[in-house]
Design a protein around this motif. Structure first.
Motif, PDB file in Angstrom:
ATOM      1  N   HIS A 199       0.830  -1.324   0.031  1.00 43.87           N
ATOM      2  CA  HIS A 199      -0.162   0.091  -0.129  1.00 43.87           C
ATOM      3  C   HIS A 199       0.806   1.253  -0.067  1.00 43.87           C
ATOM      4  CE1 HIS A 199      -3.748   2.505   0.675  1.00 43.87           C
ATOM      5  NE2 HIS A 199      -2.992   2.959   2.003  1.00 43.87           N
ATOM      6  N   LEU A 200       1.793   1.284   0.770  1.00 42.98           N
ATOM      7  CA  LEU A 200       2.829   2.317   0.834  1.00 42.98           C
ATOM      8  C   LEU A 200       3.459   2.571  -0.610  1.00 42.98           C
ATOM      9  CD1 LEU A 200       4.140   4.750   2.295  1.00 42.98           C
ATOM     10  CD2 LEU A 200       5.937   3.123   3.411  1.00 42.98           C
ATOM     11  N   LYS A 201       4.020   1.716  -1.026  1.00 42.81           N
ATOM     12  CA  LYS A 201       4.588   1.765  -2.286  1.00 42.81           C
ATOM     13  C   LYS A 201       3.668   2.183  -3.542  1.00 42.81           C
ATOM     14  CE  LYS A 201       7.060  -1.108  -5.768  1.00 42.81           C
ATOM     15  NZ  LYS A 201       7.511  -2.360  -6.100  1.00 42.81           N
ATOM     16  N   GLU A 202       2.265   1.838  -3.166  1.00 40.75           N
ATOM     17  CA  GLU A 202       1.502   2.446  -4.353  1.00 40.75           C
ATOM     18  C   GLU A 202       1.201   3.989  -4.203  1.00 40.75           C
ATOM     19  OE1 GLU A 202      -1.882   0.224  -3.546  1.00 40.75           O
ATOM     20  OE2 GLU A 202      -1.299  -1.845  -4.940  1.00 40.75           O
ATOM     21  N   LEU A 203       1.092   4.463  -2.727  1.00 43.75           N
ATOM     22  CA  LEU A 203       0.956   5.683  -2.384  1.00 43.75           C
ATOM     23  C   LEU A 203       2.111   6.637  -2.781  1.00 43.75           C
ATOM     24  CD1 LEU A 203      -0.453   5.553   1.385  1.00 43.75           C
ATOM     25  CD2 LEU A 203      -1.775   6.107  -0.667  1.00 43.75           C
TER      26      LEU A 203
END
Length: 350
Positions: free
Chosen positions: A191-195
């Motif tokens: 999720h953080l990578k996508e953000l």
């Protein structure tokens, strides 16, 4: 690459281990060397290795003491004992503290690499065992946490992110949550990578690794994940705060990526560190339409695409386009296209 720490008071012994190991082939990297148990513990805390290779006879704290500390404080770490003595007591301690192997000097390269491969396999199996599938309820709860994190990340809200992770930690401390700890960590990192990819296109992302320490407890997992989110948020703030001039193209791209979310002129002004009056003025000068109308335009064009495709009910299209009120969505759609969503779909069927 899994990280390896070498511990031996004789540097030539460490050099020998370094030369005999098939590190790249197995997928390992030597990240540090220590001359005694005390230094080894300090480096373990700093470098977080997954594998420790240690001698037994050393000054200060010997291998027996080091194995005891590692078993007590870093239970996920795999250890390999290398000794110059065929001593039953040493072997007994290696067995007691669950070392993967006990090797005698001179080191046999095949035995060393077999032990290293065994360590890697055990670590991989251990991580897989933590990745239990989510049931629907757990998946929905985690989705709620991720949605909150996304909103606070876009708002550059550090306090909000801290609150979310505090709530998550309380939930993970239950038996059900702890058993799924590895899966939660994996989901949050993705999720953080996508953000970051959405907020800072093209920016080099920080290295994110799941270590045995991260998965040792709910507290450790939440602490490490929160640190990663905060580091990414700080990088985003610095990128936007210290730019020489307002980058309208970046703002436009941001709007295109997040138009289904409740973004407003005030929100964009806050996120990009400019006044809303200035942003409104220069945006309209550049694109010939104000911020609010541009968001409506993005939503309507995407909604029309979904309507024509006929893959989703109109109510679902309404939600996908960022509208909670179906009747309001109908009014905006008809005003924009001059035709209701249902009529457009019927025309497309002809």
């Amino acid at each position: 690459m899994l990280k390896v720490l070498l511990v031996d008071d004789e540097h030539w012994n460490r050099d020998m281990i370094r030369s005999l190991g098939e590190w790249d082939h197995i997928g390992l990297q030597i990240v540090g060397e220590a001359g005694d148990g005390i230094e080894a513990v300090r480096l373990t805390e700093a470098l977080e290795p997954e594998i420790v290779i240690t001698d037994m006879r050393m000054p200060a704290a010997d291998g027996v003491e080091l194995l005891r500390i590692l078993k007590e404080r870093f239970p996920e770490i795999r250890t390999i004992v290398i000794s110059g003595y065929d001593d039953f007591n040493y072997a007994k301690h290696a067995l007691k503290y669950r070392s993967v192997d006990y090797l005698l000097k001179p080191i046999d390269p095949q035995e060393l690499n077999a032990a290293l491969q065994k360590c890697k396999t055990e670590l991989q199996d251990s991580q897989k065992s933590r990745l239990e599938p989510f049931d629907l309820e757990c998946s929905q709860r985690l989705s709620g946490y991720k949605q909150s994190l996304r909103s606070y990340f876009h708002e550059l809200n550090r306090e909000g992110i801290t609150v979310v992770f505090g709530q998550l930690q309380q939930e993970l401390q239950t038996d059900s949550g702890h058993r799924k700890l590895g899966r939660v960590v994996q989901e949050l990192l993705l999720h953080l990578k996508e953000l970051v990819a959405a907020a800072m296109p093209g920016a080099e992302q920080q290295e994110i690794r799941v270590t045995p320490h991260t998965l040792s407890s709910a507290e450790a997992a939440v602490h490490d994940m929160q640190q990663y989110y905060m580091q990414a948020l700080d990088a985003l703030i610095q990128q936007r705060k210290f730019k020489n001039k307002l980058n309208l193209e970046e703002i436009r791209q941001y709007m295109e990526q997040h138009f289904t979310e409740p973004i407003t002129l005030e929100f964009l002004a806050k996120v990009f560190f400019v006044s809303k009056e200035y942003l409104s003025k220069v945006f309209k000068q550049e694109y010939g339409v104000n911020v609010t109308d541009y968001i409506v335009q993005l939503r309507m064009e995407k909604a029309r695409e979904w309507i024509v495709q006929e893959q989703h009910p109109i109510k679902t299209v309404c939600e996908m386009a960022g509208y909670e009120d179906v009747s309001y969505f109908y009014r905006v759609f008809k005003k924009y296209f001059g035709i209701a969503p249902g009529e457009m779909r019927k025309q497309n069927e002809v």
